[in-house]
Scaffold this motif. Structure first.
Motif, PDB file in Angstrom:
ATOM      1  N   ILE A 172       0.832  -1.212   0.000  1.00 32.25           N
ATOM      2  CA  ILE A 172       0.000   0.000   0.000  1.00 32.25           C
ATOM      3  C   ILE A 172       0.863   1.257   0.000  1.00 32.25           C
ATOM      4  O   ILE A 172       0.457   2.297  -0.527  1.00 32.25           O
ATOM      5  N   TYR A 193       1.164   2.734  -3.398  1.00 25.97           N
ATOM      6  CA  TYR A 193      -0.064   3.368  -3.877  1.00 25.97           C
ATOM      7  C   TYR A 193      -0.181   4.783  -3.313  1.00 25.97           C
ATOM      8  O   TYR A 193      -0.706   5.691  -3.971  1.00 25.97           O
ATOM      9  N   LYS A 248       1.120   7.981  -5.044  1.00 22.05           N
ATOM     10  CA  LYS A 248       0.352   8.572  -6.145  1.00 22.05           C
ATOM     11  C   LYS A 248      -0.542   9.690  -5.630  1.00 22.05           C
ATOM     12  O   LYS A 248      -1.013   9.662  -4.490  1.00 22.05           O
ATOM     13  N   THR A 272      -5.224   8.211  -5.467  1.00 23.07           N
ATOM     14  CA  THR A 272      -5.215   6.881  -4.854  1.00 23.07           C
ATOM     15  C   THR A 272      -6.479   6.120  -5.248  1.00 23.07           C
ATOM     16  O   THR A 272      -7.534   6.727  -5.480  1.00 23.07           O
ATOM     17  N   LEU A 330      -8.910   1.876  -1.405  1.00 23.57           N
ATOM     18  CA  LEU A 330      -8.016   2.149  -0.295  1.00 23.57           C
ATOM     19  C   LEU A 330      -8.781   2.657   0.930  1.00 23.57           C
ATOM     20  O   LEU A 330      -8.337   2.477   2.065  1.00 23.57           O
TER      21      LEU A 330
END
Length: 392
Positions: free
Chosen positions: A328, A331, A334, A337, A341
């Motif tokens: 995670i 991720y 970025k 997202t 999430l």
């Protein structure tokens, strides 16, 4: 010349063989040696050994079950996996004492109340056990170490002649409590122990379980008895303090786990507050936070499932150090997202709540230094949930 040298070697070999099996004099004695804790974590729990002393024959040997070889093949890998091979080493008792004198650690001996036959039997057992083919054993911190070996050896040789009452143990402690008694001054060591060891060490220790600690073996021998010609007598004949430690002033340490984690947690709270004010997420903070907790989570699970360590089972530190966080983390680098999430963060919050419940119910006792971190993580997760929700 060659034949003479060969004959000489045979005579020397026979001499040493006879020496190993020699008959001790009536002045010989067997003692249990107990050494106090040192200033390093690996010495924090003290040490136990045997001493064989025969002034008539000039024998003064120590038999030490707490020996391991750093240079053994794959030592560190085997250590991590829990395949710890320790062995019984022998040496001169005075040299042994010099080490403890240098380390400023007290040393006590308990001369055992044994007949000449029992002294001889103990000596032969230790000599046989010290042979290269017999000396190795699989070490276990709680159940098979230098301290537990002391009672095990005496019981193996003297059998029903001796009786251990365990009357000296009047407390009801867990293994973690017993560890804490000896690691109060080793804050980082205690933190590492609490991180690596699982809920299994929060079970109440039996009276026999206390004996992984040399101090409790010392007290056990004080209370033990031996049957000699139908008469019950104390197992310990005499006690001597051979080395007395010199008092050392304790220094106050500021870089304790609690202080360091508290500062880190306050940083998380502060950055979260600033992010909320400026409506701008600190991606690198989230990346480092999730990467770190993910790595710790993987280590916790490896210790649980990939080793033979008996004390690392059922380690619920994975509830805050969640292994999937390592994925995670990338991720969260970025700007945009993924929406799922949001639900992952809900899961993380539920895991933190579960951890707190386990703590309150004493299913597992976590290190107090984690408390500010748990609060900071929960706050950060809630903030991230709001950020992702607003982007839907």
């Amino acid at each position: 010349m060659t034949r003479s040298f060969s004959l000489f070697l045979i005579i020397v070999a026979c001499f040493f063989q006879l020496n190993a099996q020699q008959k001790l004099s009536t002045k010989a004695s067997i003692s249990v040696v107990t050494c106090g804790p040192g200033t390093d974590l690996y010495t924090a729990f003290g040490h136990s050994a045997f001493r064989v002393f025969d002034p008539s024959l000039g024998i003064d040997k120590v038999y030490n079950y707490g020996t391991f070889d750093f240079n053994a093949p794959n030592f560190y890998l085997n250590f991590a996996k829990g395949n710890l091979t320790y062995f019984l080493a022998t040496g001169n008792f005075n040299r042994f004492l010099r080490i403890y004198q240098y380390e400023n650690r007290w040393v006590k001996t308990q001369v055992l109340n044994l007949s000449n036959e029992d002294v001889q039997a103990m000596y032969l057992f230790l000599e046989e056990n010290a042979k290269p083919e017999n000396r190795n054993y699989q070490y276990d911190f709680f159940y098979d170490n230098c301290s537990t070996k002391i009672e095990a050896v005496v019981t193996a040789v003297l059998k029903d002649k001796i009786q251990f009452s365990n009357k000296h143990i009047t407390t009801q402690k867990t293994h973690r409590d017993l560890i804490y008694d000896y690691t109060k001054d080793f804050k980082w060591g205690k933190f590492g122990i609490d991180l690596a060891l699982g809920a299994v060490i929060d079970d109440e220790a039996s009276k026999n379980d206390y004996k992984f600690l040399p101090d409790y073996i010392f007290e056990a021998f004080e209370q033990a008895t031996i049957q000699k010609e139908g008469v019950i007598e104390p197992l310990v004949q005499n006690e001597y303090l051979i080395i007395k430690e010199k008092p050392i002033a304790n220094s106050t340490k500021l870089l304790t786990p609690f202080n360091v984690i508290l500062l880190f947690s306050l940083l998380i709270v502060y950055k979260t507050y600033k992010n909320f004010q400026l409506k701008k997420r600190s991606k690198w903070l989230d990346f480092l936070l999730f990467l770190t907790t993910g790595i710790i989570g993987i280590l916790v699970l490896l210790l649980w499932f990939a080793t033979t360590h008996t004390a690392t089972y059922q380690n619920f530190n994975f509830l805050w150090a969640f292994a999937p966080n390592i994925v995670i983390a990338f991720y969260l680098l970025k700007t945009n997202t993924p929406k799922w999430l949001h639900y992952y963060l809900i899961l993380n919050i539920l895991l933190l709540i579960t951890m707190v419940i386990c703590w309150l119910l004493k299913i597992q006792i976590f290190n107090l230094a984690l408390l500010p971190l748990i609060v900071a993580l929960a706050l950060r997760y809630v903030y991230l949930m709001q950020v992702i929700k607003l982007k839907k």
